[in-house]
Design a protein around this motif. Structure first.
Motif, PDB file in Angstrom:
ATOM      1  N   GLY A  52      -1.449  -8.441   3.902  1.00 16.88           N
ATOM      2  CA  GLY A  52      -0.016  -8.193   3.753  1.00 16.88           C
ATOM      3  C   GLY A  52       0.767  -9.487   3.643  1.00 16.88           C
ATOM      4  O   GLY A  52       1.686  -9.607   2.824  1.00 16.88           O
ATOM      5  N   TRP A  53       0.405 -10.465   4.464  1.00 20.64           N
ATOM      6  CA  TRP A  53       1.067 -11.765   4.396  1.00 20.64           C
ATOM      7  C   TRP A  53       0.798 -12.452   3.059  1.00 20.64           C
ATOM      8  O   TRP A  53       1.681 -13.099   2.492  1.00 20.64           O
ATOM      9  CB  TRP A  53       0.599 -12.659   5.538  1.00 20.64           C
ATOM     10  N   ASP A  66      -5.757   5.563  -1.790  1.00 21.83           N
ATOM     11  CA  ASP A  66      -6.278   4.886  -0.593  1.00 21.83           C
ATOM     12  C   ASP A  66      -5.255   4.910   0.534  1.00 21.83           C
ATOM     13  O   ASP A  66      -5.580   5.214   1.690  1.00 21.83           O
ATOM     14  CB  ASP A  66      -6.650   3.440  -0.921  1.00 21.83           C
ATOM     15  N   LYS A  67      -4.019   4.571   0.205  1.00 20.38           N
ATOM     16  CA  LYS A  67      -2.968   4.533   1.227  1.00 20.38           C
ATOM     17  C   LYS A  67      -2.707   5.921   1.798  1.00 20.38           C
ATOM     18  O   LYS A  67      -2.504   6.080   3.012  1.00 20.38           O
ATOM     19  CB  LYS A  67      -1.685   3.945   0.639  1.00 20.38           C
ATOM     20  N   ALA A  68      -2.693   6.929   0.932  1.00 20.88           N
ATOM     21  CA  ALA A  68      -2.459   8.297   1.404  1.00 20.88           C
ATOM     22  C   ALA A  68      -3.559   8.724   2.368  1.00 20.88           C
ATOM     23  O   ALA A  68      -3.286   9.321   3.420  1.00 20.88           O
ATOM     24  CB  ALA A  68      -2.387   9.252   0.217  1.00 20.88           C
ATOM     25  N   MET A  69      -4.795   8.409   2.025  1.00 23.23           N
ATOM     26  CA  MET A  69      -5.911   8.760   2.906  1.00 23.23           C
ATOM     27  C   MET A  69      -5.777   8.098   4.270  1.00 23.23           C
ATOM     28  O   MET A  69      -5.909   8.744   5.312  1.00 23.23           O
ATOM     29  CB  MET A  69      -7.235   8.328   2.266  1.00 23.23           C
ATOM     30  N   VAL A  70      -5.511   6.808   4.253  1.00 19.35           N
ATOM     31  CA  VAL A  70      -5.450   6.041   5.502  1.00 19.35           C
ATOM     32  C   VAL A  70      -4.269   6.486   6.354  1.00 19.35           C
ATOM     33  O   VAL A  70      -4.409   6.736   7.560  1.00 19.35           O
ATOM     34  CB  VAL A  70      -5.369   4.533   5.198  1.00 19.35           C
ATOM     35  N   VAL A  71      -3.099   6.606   5.747  1.00 20.27           N
ATOM     36  CA  VAL A  71      -1.889   6.944   6.501  1.00 20.27           C
ATOM     37  C   VAL A  71      -2.001   8.327   7.140  1.00 20.27           C
ATOM     38  O   VAL A  71      -1.727   8.507   8.336  1.00 20.27           O
ATOM     39  CB  VAL A  71      -0.648   6.866   5.587  1.00 20.27           C
ATOM     40  N   VAL A 129       4.318  -3.404   1.714  1.00 22.99           N
ATOM     41  CA  VAL A 129       3.700  -3.764   0.435  1.00 22.99           C
ATOM     42  C   VAL A 129       4.141  -2.794  -0.662  1.00 22.99           C
ATOM     43  O   VAL A 129       4.423  -3.208  -1.795  1.00 22.99           O
ATOM     44  CB  VAL A 129       2.164  -3.792   0.561  1.00 22.99           C
ATOM     45  N   SER A 130       4.229  -1.518  -0.329  1.00 19.20           N
ATOM     46  CA  SER A 130       4.706  -0.542  -1.313  1.00 19.20           C
ATOM     47  C   SER A 130       6.139  -0.857  -1.719  1.00 19.20           C
ATOM     48  O   SER A 130       6.504  -0.758  -2.899  1.00 19.20           O
ATOM     49  CB  SER A 130       4.617   0.874  -0.738  1.00 19.20           C
ATOM     50  N   GLY A 131       6.956  -1.251  -0.738  1.00 23.63           N
ATOM     51  CA  GLY A 131       8.335  -1.626  -1.038  1.00 23.63           C
ATOM     52  C   GLY A 131       8.414  -2.859  -1.917  1.00 23.63           C
ATOM     53  O   GLY A 131       9.246  -2.937  -2.829  1.00 23.63           O
ATOM     54  N   LEU A 132       7.547  -3.832  -1.652  1.00 22.29           N
ATOM     55  CA  LEU A 132       7.511  -5.039  -2.481  1.00 22.29           C
ATOM     56  C   LEU A 132       7.160  -4.699  -3.923  1.00 22.29           C
ATOM     57  O   LEU A 132       7.788  -5.202  -4.867  1.00 22.29           O
ATOM     58  CB  LEU A 132       6.488  -6.030  -1.922  1.00 22.29           C
TER      59      LEU A 132
END
Length: 222
Positions: free
Chosen positions: A206-207, A72-77, A107-110
């Motif tokens: 995110g928060w 999902d993140k890859a698609m969006v980014v 979020v990925s870093g977290l």
């Protein structure tokens, strides 16, 4: 790792993410726009089917759970990067796009920092709505950029930027074929509204993730 239909759909969605950008390397516009839009929509549909089929057939797996948000993140980014580049660096797009990318990186870093405790950052229902809003907004924006190209180059002999400037200065009339509206501007404006809504949901989720991770970020007292 288990190879089943839900996991295969997730892998295909992940592979489709860079494919959206590749369309603009191998095809001329506006064909690249339409191919990218079609590929993006097809991949977005699998985001619903892979989870649904996994639950229906009881084929949920750790591999699918791990890969689904990555796809999902890859698609969006990647899609946001492409659209931003072809939008003439519209500030009304850059701002929400920056917020979305910033949140995804954080979020990925977290999750990476938490390691084994990353399970506490489970995907919430609101986060799923956020992803849906992002994908719908991106699809509409892809439609807008494609129509801008058609209107500007194919019909006016101008680049999209030159065409937009000419319309704003009254030197060219917008092409009105969508119920009396300028199709490209209408699609772009709708897409911008949707991407701002998606950015708001992105910030809220995110928060929420940061709040859940906060107890694990505090230094232990010695």
């Amino acid at each position: 790792m288990t190879w089943n239909i839900p996991n295969i759909l997730t892998v295909l969605r992940l592979l489709a993410a860079p494919g959206v950008a590749v369309m603009f390397l191998y095809f001329q516009r506006p064909w690249a726009d339409w191919f990218a839009l079609t590929l993006f929509i097809g991949a977005a549909v699998t985001d619903w089917f892979d989870g649904y089929l996994a639950r229906l057939w009881k084929q949920e797996s750790k591999f699918g759970t791990m890969l689904d948000p990555i796809a999902d993140k890859a698609m969006v980014v990647i899609a946001i990067m492409v659209i931003t580049g072809y939008s003439g660096m519209n500030p009304w797009l850059i701002l929400p796009a920056t917020l979305i990318l910033f949140r995804e990186v954080c979020v990925s870093g977290l999750r990476e920092f938490l390691g084994a405790k990353a399970g506490l950052l489970k995907v919430t229902r609101l986060a799923k709505w956020k992803t849906t809003a992002q994908m719908v907004a991106i699809a509409v924006l892809f439609l807008g950029t494609g129509l801008e190209y058609l209107e500007g180059i194919a019909l006016r002999g101008l680049t999209p930027e030159q065409y937009a400037e000419a319309v704003s200065q009254g030197l060219a009339d917008p092409i009105r074929t969508c119920g009396g509206r300028d199709c490209a501007a209408y699609a772009t404006n709708v897409g911008l509204v949707l991407i701002w809504i998606a950015a708001l949901l992105t910030f809220v989720t995110g928060w929420d993730y940061f709040r859940k991770a906060l107890p694990y970020l505090r230094d232990e007292k010695r």
